[in-house]
Design a protein around this motif. Sequence first.
Motif, short mmCIF file in Angstrom:
data_model
loop_
_atom_site.label_atom_id
_atom_site.label_comp_id
_atom_site.label_asym_id
_atom_site.label_seq_id
_atom_site.Cartn_x
_atom_site.Cartn_y
_atom_site.Cartn_z
N TYR A 122 0.67 -1.09 0.24
CA TYR A 122 0.05 -0.06 0.00
C TYR A 122 0.77 1.27 0.14
O TYR A 122 1.82 1.19 0.46
N GLU A 123 0.31 2.31 -0.62
CA GLU A 123 1.30 3.48 -0.74
C GLU A 123 1.31 4.34 0.55
O GLU A 123 0.15 4.45 1.27
N VAL A 124 2.37 4.63 0.99
CA VAL A 124 2.68 5.63 1.84
C VAL A 124 3.15 7.03 1.46
O VAL A 124 2.91 7.87 2.43
N GLY A 125 3.48 7.28 0.42
CA GLY A 125 3.92 8.61 -0.04
C GLY A 125 2.82 9.21 -0.87
O GLY A 125 1.99 8.28 -1.24
N SER A 126 3.17 10.23 -1.55
CA SER A 126 2.21 10.71 -2.49
C SER A 126 3.25 11.71 -3.49
O SER A 126 4.00 12.61 -2.88
N GLY A 127 3.05 11.75 -4.64
CA GLY A 127 3.91 12.42 -5.78
C GLY A 127 5.14 12.85 -5.54
O GLY A 127 5.60 12.77 -4.37
N PRO A 128 5.87 13.06 -6.44
CA PRO A 128 5.70 12.84 -7.96
C PRO A 128 5.49 11.49 -8.44
O PRO A 128 6.46 10.72 -7.85
N GLY A 129 4.53 11.06 -9.18
CA GLY A 129 4.34 9.49 -9.73
C GLY A 129 4.68 9.46 -11.25
O GLY A 129 5.20 10.64 -11.84
N SER A 130 4.65 8.51 -11.65
CA SER A 130 4.82 8.53 -13.25
C SER A 130 4.11 7.20 -13.70
O SER A 130 3.87 6.38 -13.04
N THR A 131 3.25 7.69 -14.69
CA THR A 131 2.68 6.31 -15.82
C THR A 131 3.39 5.53 -16.38
O THR A 131 2.98 4.52 -17.25
N GLU A 132 4.69 5.69 -16.29
CA GLU A 132 5.75 4.94 -17.35
C GLU A 132 5.60 3.42 -16.76
O GLU A 132 5.89 2.72 -17.64
N GLY A 133 5.24 3.21 -15.69
CA GLY A 133 5.12 1.76 -15.15
C GLY A 133 4.05 0.76 -16.12
O GLY A 133 4.07 -0.31 -16.22
N ASN A 134 3.05 1.76 -16.83
CA ASN A 134 2.14 0.99 -17.53
C ASN A 134 2.85 0.44 -18.87
O ASN A 134 2.26 -0.74 -19.44
N TYR A 135 3.97 0.92 -19.19
CA TYR A 135 4.59 0.41 -20.28
C TYR A 135 5.82 -0.88 -20.00
O TYR A 135 6.55 -1.29 -20.97
N ILE A 136 5.77 -1.25 -18.88
CA ILE A 136 6.62 -2.32 -18.32
C ILE A 136 5.90 -3.37 -18.05
O ILE A 136 4.88 -3.54 -17.26
N ASP A 137 6.18 -4.81 -18.48
CA ASP A 137 5.80 -5.93 -17.98
C ASP A 137 6.47 -6.42 -16.81
O ASP A 137 7.75 -6.74 -16.94
#
Lengths: 192, 192
Positions: A122-137
């Motif tokens: 579960y997330e404990v921090g907030s920002g900055p994030g990235s949607t780059e993880g969508n491109y990794i299997d």
Amino acid sequence: MTVLAEVLSANAAYANEFGDKSALALPPARGFAILTCMDARLDPAKYAGLSEGDAHVIRNAGGRASDDAIRSLVISYKLLGTKEWFVIHHTNCGMEFFTDEVIRGLLANSLETAALGDAGFYEVGSGPGSTEGNYIDWLTITDQAASVLEDVARIKAHPLVPRGIPVYGYIYDVATGRLVEVPAATTAGAAA
Amino acid sequence: MTVLAEVLSANAAYANEFGDKSALALPPARGFAILTCMDARLDPAKYAGLSEGDAHVIRNAGGRASDDAIRSLVISYKLLGTKEWFVIHHTNCGMEFFTDEVIRGLLANSLETAALGDAGFYEVGSGPGSTEGNYIDWLTITDQAASVLEDVARIKAHPLVPRGIPVYGYIYDVATGRLVEVPAATTAGAAA
């Protein structure tokens, strides 16, 4: 002491006792390679009885037969003469506790470290994030025996892998230190 | 004894002396990760002073910052809390002795093992080969300091890597066992 200072201090001690290891040859003396997980609890040299110079060790998150692991295995046999390979996943692997969807969601929210609870990460921090993880299997795992079997099969079927190379499938038990065979993987792997 | 029997025998001995290692936690206790080469002469646990449970170890041909290595590093910090990373290439690396063109040519001729001579790798077998090697970037190395610098820079610039994470660049000397800093890489890596 900082991590860097600790590592350099340990290295100086190792180098001081280096002895005749400078004479070791580039090709692995015992002619095999191990593909296993990066998990901190695993020490392949210890759990498989390797001395410096014996065998190639390839490690990534999960010990998966990624394209990069196959690149390494092909170099291992084609240029450096290994003749048999092990694929070794392990119990209690971090790769079992999330999915592509989970890590992509976590990374989109924040790049900082998440925490592991009973219900998963579960997330404990907030920002900055990235949607780059969508491109990794992320090559997550739901069942260790199945992932070993899948990875052995992928390696065996690769067009750059010679037909006769044995590939043994095992699961390392982090509770006991024992290697437990995945019989179907080893059978498939050992067949010419 | 066969390689398989030797590995299983060594593993049985290790498991018999496993002791309290079953209590080790999943996240690396010392909070760091090492990316290094699969080379048989390198034992990161020994050269960097790691005990089981201490640190993630990622290894591939060359210790390169491939997409798969970055997948592993991102999992390492995002889910398992490592806070600093090492990139460690080494002298006399097999990746220095060929190019994409060379390995593609060798694989197209035969999948069997080539030999290493003074002029580089040369083919000893013939057929069946495969042109599948043409589709792989083999990530060869011409200069170790340059490859360390390049890999540290790639990791630091990756959109899934937090800006402040220190990445230390080193070359392991296979003749002495010593880690030698690549100052430009470490400086770049340590900067927030």
